[in-house]
Motif scaffolding. Structure first.
Motif, PDB file in Angstrom:
ATOM      1  N   GLY A 213       9.468  13.000  21.022  1.00 20.25           N
ATOM      2  CA  GLY A 213      10.239  12.267  20.000  1.00 20.25           C
ATOM      3  C   GLY A 213      11.585  12.894  19.696  1.00 20.25           C
ATOM      4  O   GLY A 213      12.357  12.347  18.921  1.00 20.25           O
ATOM      5  N   LYS A 222       0.885  21.843  17.418  1.00 22.45           N
ATOM      6  CA  LYS A 222       0.906  20.973  16.234  1.00 22.45           C
ATOM      7  C   LYS A 222      -0.509  20.494  15.906  1.00 22.45           C
ATOM      8  O   LYS A 222      -0.923  20.474  14.753  1.00 22.45           O
ATOM      9  CB  LYS A 222       1.818  19.770  16.523  1.00 22.45           C
ATOM     10  N   ASN A 239       4.480   7.814  15.837  1.00 25.14           N
ATOM     11  CA  ASN A 239       5.836   7.427  15.447  1.00 25.14           C
ATOM     12  C   ASN A 239       6.403   6.473  16.501  1.00 25.14           C
ATOM     13  O   ASN A 239       6.787   6.883  17.592  1.00 25.14           O
ATOM     14  CB  ASN A 239       6.689   8.696  15.340  1.00 25.14           C
ATOM     15  N   GLU A 242      11.414   4.358  16.716  1.00 23.97           N
ATOM     16  CA  GLU A 242      12.437   4.217  17.761  1.00 23.97           C
ATOM     17  C   GLU A 242      13.756   3.612  17.254  1.00 23.97           C
ATOM     18  O   GLU A 242      14.155   2.508  17.644  1.00 23.97           O
ATOM     19  CB  GLU A 242      11.898   3.377  18.926  1.00 23.97           C
ATOM     20  N   ASN A 366       3.002  12.292  15.974  1.00 23.10           N
ATOM     21  CA  ASN A 366       3.489  12.390  17.355  1.00 23.10           C
ATOM     22  C   ASN A 366       4.159  11.094  17.777  1.00 23.10           C
ATOM     23  O   ASN A 366       3.823  10.019  17.304  1.00 23.10           O
ATOM     24  CB  ASN A 366       2.346  12.701  18.330  1.00 23.10           C
ATOM     25  N   ASN A 367       5.058  11.272  18.712  1.00 24.35           N
ATOM     26  CA  ASN A 367       5.796  10.142  19.278  1.00 24.35           C
ATOM     27  C   ASN A 367       4.913   9.352  20.269  1.00 24.35           C
ATOM     28  O   ASN A 367       3.930   9.875  20.794  1.00 24.35           O
ATOM     29  CB  ASN A 367       7.031  10.737  19.984  1.00 24.35           C
ATOM     30  N   THR A 370       4.672  10.988  23.713  1.00 22.70           N
ATOM     31  CA  THR A 370       3.834  12.190  23.671  1.00 22.70           C
ATOM     32  C   THR A 370       2.371  11.767  23.792  1.00 22.70           C
ATOM     33  O   THR A 370       1.614  12.303  24.612  1.00 22.70           O
ATOM     34  CB  THR A 370       4.025  12.936  22.327  1.00 22.70           C
TER      35      THR A 370
HETATM   36  C1  FMN Z   1      16.661  10.665  11.547  1.00 19.50           C
HETATM   37  C2  FMN Z   1      15.508  10.904  12.438  1.00 19.50           C
HETATM   38  C3  FMN Z   1      14.938   9.856  13.136  1.00 19.50           C
HETATM   39  C4  FMN Z   1      13.849  10.069  13.963  1.00 19.50           C
HETATM   40  N1  FMN Z   1      13.337   9.015  14.637  1.00 19.50           N
HETATM   41  C5  FMN Z   1      12.255   9.203  15.427  1.00 19.50           C
HETATM   42  C6  FMN Z   1      11.685   8.102  16.126  1.00 19.50           C
HETATM   43  O1  FMN Z   1      12.151   6.979  16.033  1.00 19.50           O
HETATM   44  N2  FMN Z   1      10.598   8.338  16.903  1.00 19.50           N
HETATM   45  C7  FMN Z   1      10.055   9.600  17.024  1.00 19.50           C
HETATM   46  O2  FMN Z   1       9.049   9.768  17.692  1.00 19.50           O
HETATM   47  N3  FMN Z   1      10.586  10.649  16.383  1.00 19.50           N
HETATM   48  C8  FMN Z   1      11.660  10.484  15.584  1.00 19.50           C
HETATM   49  N4  FMN Z   1      12.178  11.545  14.909  1.00 19.50           N
HETATM   50  C9  FMN Z   1      11.485  12.847  15.033  1.00 19.50           C
HETATM   51  C10 FMN Z   1      10.289  12.892  14.076  1.00 19.50           C
HETATM   52  O3  FMN Z   1      10.724  13.383  12.818  1.00 19.50           O
HETATM   53  C11 FMN Z   1       9.169  13.802  14.585  1.00 19.50           C
HETATM   54  O4  FMN Z   1       9.716  15.034  14.886  1.00 19.50           O
HETATM   55  C12 FMN Z   1       8.475  13.244  15.816  1.00 19.50           C
HETATM   56  O5  FMN Z   1       7.976  11.962  15.585  1.00 19.50           O
HETATM   57  C13 FMN Z   1       7.340  14.179  16.187  1.00 19.50           C
HETATM   58  O6  FMN Z   1       6.690  13.712  17.332  1.00 19.50           O
HETATM   59  P1  FMN Z   1       6.661  14.576  18.682  1.00 19.50           P
HETATM   60  O7  FMN Z   1       6.314  15.985  18.290  1.00 19.50           O
HETATM   61  O8  FMN Z   1       5.607  13.937  19.485  1.00 19.50           O
HETATM   62  O9  FMN Z   1       8.014  14.490  19.281  1.00 19.50           O
HETATM   63  C14 FMN Z   1      13.291  11.363  14.089  1.00 19.50           C
HETATM   64  C15 FMN Z   1      13.868  12.432  13.396  1.00 19.50           C
HETATM   65  C16 FMN Z   1      14.960  12.214  12.590  1.00 19.50           C
HETATM   66  C17 FMN Z   1      15.569  13.360  11.885  1.00 19.50           C
END
Ligand code: FMN
Length: 651
Positions: A213, A222, A239, A242, A366-367, A370
């Motif tokens: 993500g 995590k 998450n 997107e 998690n995204n 992921t």
């Molecule tokens: C402004 C902003 C927007 C974000 N948008 C997304 C998003 O659309 N999708 C996403 O997976 N993570 C996004 N993130 C990161 C998430 O905060 C988070 O770190 C992530 O979902 C964790 O998943 P991962 O560890 O699998 O990457 C964003 C972070 C910020 C600061």
């Protein structure tokens, strides 16, 4: 799948029996036969696949599908029609593929509705339309088509390593049976039967899978934090917000292969001890939501979600939460607020979600990508997964390739692939003979990669060394016509509008930065002395302002907001200087900075430009060279468009 001739199905009891290895041998043999047919190792009838993902629909696939159905009805054809998601090569949509009994599956591109009948007339008459054929899918035992290249040798697909996207564009996303036929839910069954939650986490940590993500935080670590926190209720959150401009990977995965996400979520929930999981997905993704809803219902009916999954005692309820589409709602703490029914604004961390997350309970976010990797890791093993990629970044990464590149779409490459390979081999390079300037990677939080770093390998750490970041996977290619100041302005405008307003550095700072960028790309014609002073003051303090926003904002949105400016300043300082000191945009993208003049020797006095000029800035008599009064010219470009003799000079 819509067709009048039913394909084989397997019952939910058979799916469970298959996954648990409890099917009696006679039934197993017939189920295996059906699975073979569902994988289309060969087909009994002509099978027509139409790509109806969002990208396909945007290119007219709904009309193509209607035309296919009309053709089939008119010719009383006995066949199957299957709707599939996006195979990745969005720029070639609408895509239609055909598999004939005994023959390989062949793909045709740009098949708009009017092309269906001529294409089918020729094809079913024994002639493959050369100009429309794209590739065929290699399969031992099936006879290939002459003169049509194989998908694995196609420049777009050949260099890719498709794990997360393996089923996208291949299977019917609305069919649980097809997902199972391709090995779906085997990883979940194996996990529940053979591993404790702690063992699953050990495998994830060993695999080296990092969050796709944006941040690249190790998934296993995590999960362990969430698993180790005591709590009567824990949550897993996917998450799927997107929000990055230029990113569409998660949407395509959910549209094209929703069960993969569900399987990944089920394994992750089991590992951390969550009995409830949410998919937070933006409401602007209606097709993805529809496919996911259907898949959740199918999985629940088959006992792959719900109570006592596959007899393991593990329960999981999966809930879809639609978000309203604010970029900040993708930030994990804002996202949790949004699920809780509050305004989507970030909260300070610590406490981290693993300690106190959704509704104050231990949570893990998690995204999509992921989680879509999880069945791969659990199915193939940590060592197999970790063998692909670089030392610090294992596996693959899906990128949404767009902008000034010949082939756009979804690209999944092994970590360690270079940007040059992605843009020039997979993407086919820059169209119209233009020169490459940069790629913007990682969306508004990311940075750009100029020509001198084209050979950098995609890897979380590598990208940081050149001032960029992996981000979620948006990869926008820019050519010599793009102005980097304008690009920085575009992202700053986006960030400034998307700032939630909670913390001052982000709310006010991004506004000030946008003002500075506007001032250096705007005409100085009516500027007062004070405004000129403010403009110079802004430029002088821009770097400092960027650093303050980065260091003092509450969440990642503000902390990374200055990145596009810092990154373009780092590599394209000369473009900033041309805008500031010479009031000139070298790429001719900043319209207000352009100056127009008429070249006397080319002007025949036809008056076309003068008639089009909205401010009467063009003077001259008929059949004599005209001229532009600079003070009256608003640089709209109408004169250049109107002149048929190339007499208008733009600088
Ligand atoms: C402004 C902003 C927007 C974000 N948008 C997304 C998003 O659309 N999708 C996403 O997976 N993570 C996004 N993130 C990161 C998430 O905060 C988070 O770190 C992530 O979902 C964790 O998943 P991962 O560890 O699998 O990457 C964003 C972070 C910020 C600061």
């Amino acid at each position: 799948m819509s067709n009048q001739f039913a394909q084989p199905t397997i019952t939910t009891a058979q799916i469970r029996g298959l996954l648990l290895g409890t099917l009696p041998s006679d039934e197993l043999a017939s189920v295996q036969r059906n699975l073979k047919q569902l994988r289309r190792e060969d087909v009994d009838l002509p099978t027509i696949f139409v790509g109806t993902g969002t990208c396909g629909l945007g290119a007219g696939a709904a009309y193509t599908l209607e035309a296919v159905k009309a053709y089939v009805a008119e010719h009383r054809m006995e066949c199957h029609i299957v709707e599939v998601g996006c195979v990745g090569i969005c720029s070639e949509e609408p895509l239609v593929e055909i598999q004939m009994p005994g023959r390989t599956r062949i793909s045709f591109h740009h098949v708009t509705a009017p092309k269906v009948a001529p294409l089918f007339d020729a094809f079913f008459g024994g002639v493959v339309a050369e100009e429309l054929s794209l590739y065929q899918i290699r399969k031992p035992g099936l006879q290939p088509w002459d003169g049509v290249g194989f998908m694995d040798k196609h420049p777009f697909f050949g260099p890719q390593t498709r794990w997360v996207l393996a089923n996208c564009g291949i299977i019917d996303p609305k069919s649980l049976d097809e997902y199972v036929a391709w090995g779906g839910y085997e990883a979940l069954a194996k996990t529940l039967a053979h591993h404790t939650p702690v063992e699953v986490i050990d495998i994830m940590e060993k695999s080296g899978l990092r969050g796709r993500g944006g941040g690249g935080f190790p998934a296993g670590r995590k999960w362990r934090l969430a698993q180790q926190t005591e709590g009567d209720q824990k949550y897993l959150i996917c998450n799927a917000d997107e929000g990055d401009p230029g990113a569409f990977m998660d949407r395509a995965v959910i549209e094209g292969d929703p069960h993969r996400l569900i399987e990944g979520m089920a394994i992750a929930s089991y590992a951390i001890g969550a009995s409830k999981a949410y998919v937070y997905i933006r409401a602007e993704y209606p097709l993805a939501i529809a496919h996911l809803k259907k898949a959740i219902a199918q999985a629940t009916e088959a006992g792959l979600l719900g109570e006592n999954i596959l007899g393991s005692g593990f329960n999981l309820r999966l809930i879809i939460k639609m978000g309203a589409g604010a970029f900040v709602c993708g930030e994990e703490t804002a996202l949790m607020n949004s699920i809780e029914g509050k305004r989507g604004m970030p909260r300070p961390r610590p406490p981290y979600p693993a300690q106190s997350g959704l509704f104050g309970k231990p949570s893990c976010i998690n995204n999509v990508e992921t989680l879509a990797n999880v069945p791969v890791v659990m199915g193939k093993g940590a060592d197999w997964f970790g063998a692909t990629g670089t030392a610090g970044s294992h596996g693959t990464k899906v990128f949404a390739l767009s902008g000034k590149v010949s082939r756009t779409g979804l690209v999944e490459v092994a970590m360690g692939t270079t940007i040059r390979q992605i843009v020039f081999d997979v993407g086919g390079g820059i169209p119209n003979g233009k020169a490459y300037k940069a790629v913007q990677i990682g969306g508004p939080s990311g940075g750009c990669i100029p020509t001198q770093h084209l050979d950098i390998q995609v890897d979380y750490e590598n990208l940081k060394t050149v001032g960029a970041m992996m981000g979620s996977g948006g990869l926008v290619v820019m050519d010599e016509d793009n102005c980097m100041v304008d690009i920085a302005k575009f992202f700053m405008d986006f960030i400034q509008r998307e700032s939630c307003g909670k913390c001052i550095p982000c709310r006010e700072g991004t506004r000030r930065m946008l003002e500075i960028l506007n001032s250096i790309t705007r005409s100085r014609r009516n500027e007062t002395g004070v405004q000129a002073l403010e403009r110079f003051q802004g430029v002088v303090y821009m770097q400092q302002l960027a650093e303050v926003i980065r260091d003092t904002s509450l969440c990642g949105l503000g902390q990374t907001a200055p990145n596009p400016v810092l990154s373009t300043l780092r590599y394209f300082k000369d473009e900033y200087e041309a805008h500031i000191f010479e009031r000139r945009c070298p790429s001719h993208a900043c319209k207000e900075l352009l100056t127009y003049s008429i070249q006397e020797e080319k002007c025949i006095g036809c008056t076309a430009c003068a008639r089009k000029c909205p401010t009467q800035a063009i003077m001259g008599t008929r059949k004599a060279p005209h001229y532009i009064v600079p003070d009256k010219c608003i640089a709209c470009g109408s004169c250049a468009e109107a002149c048929k003799f190339g007499a208008v000079h733009v600088a």
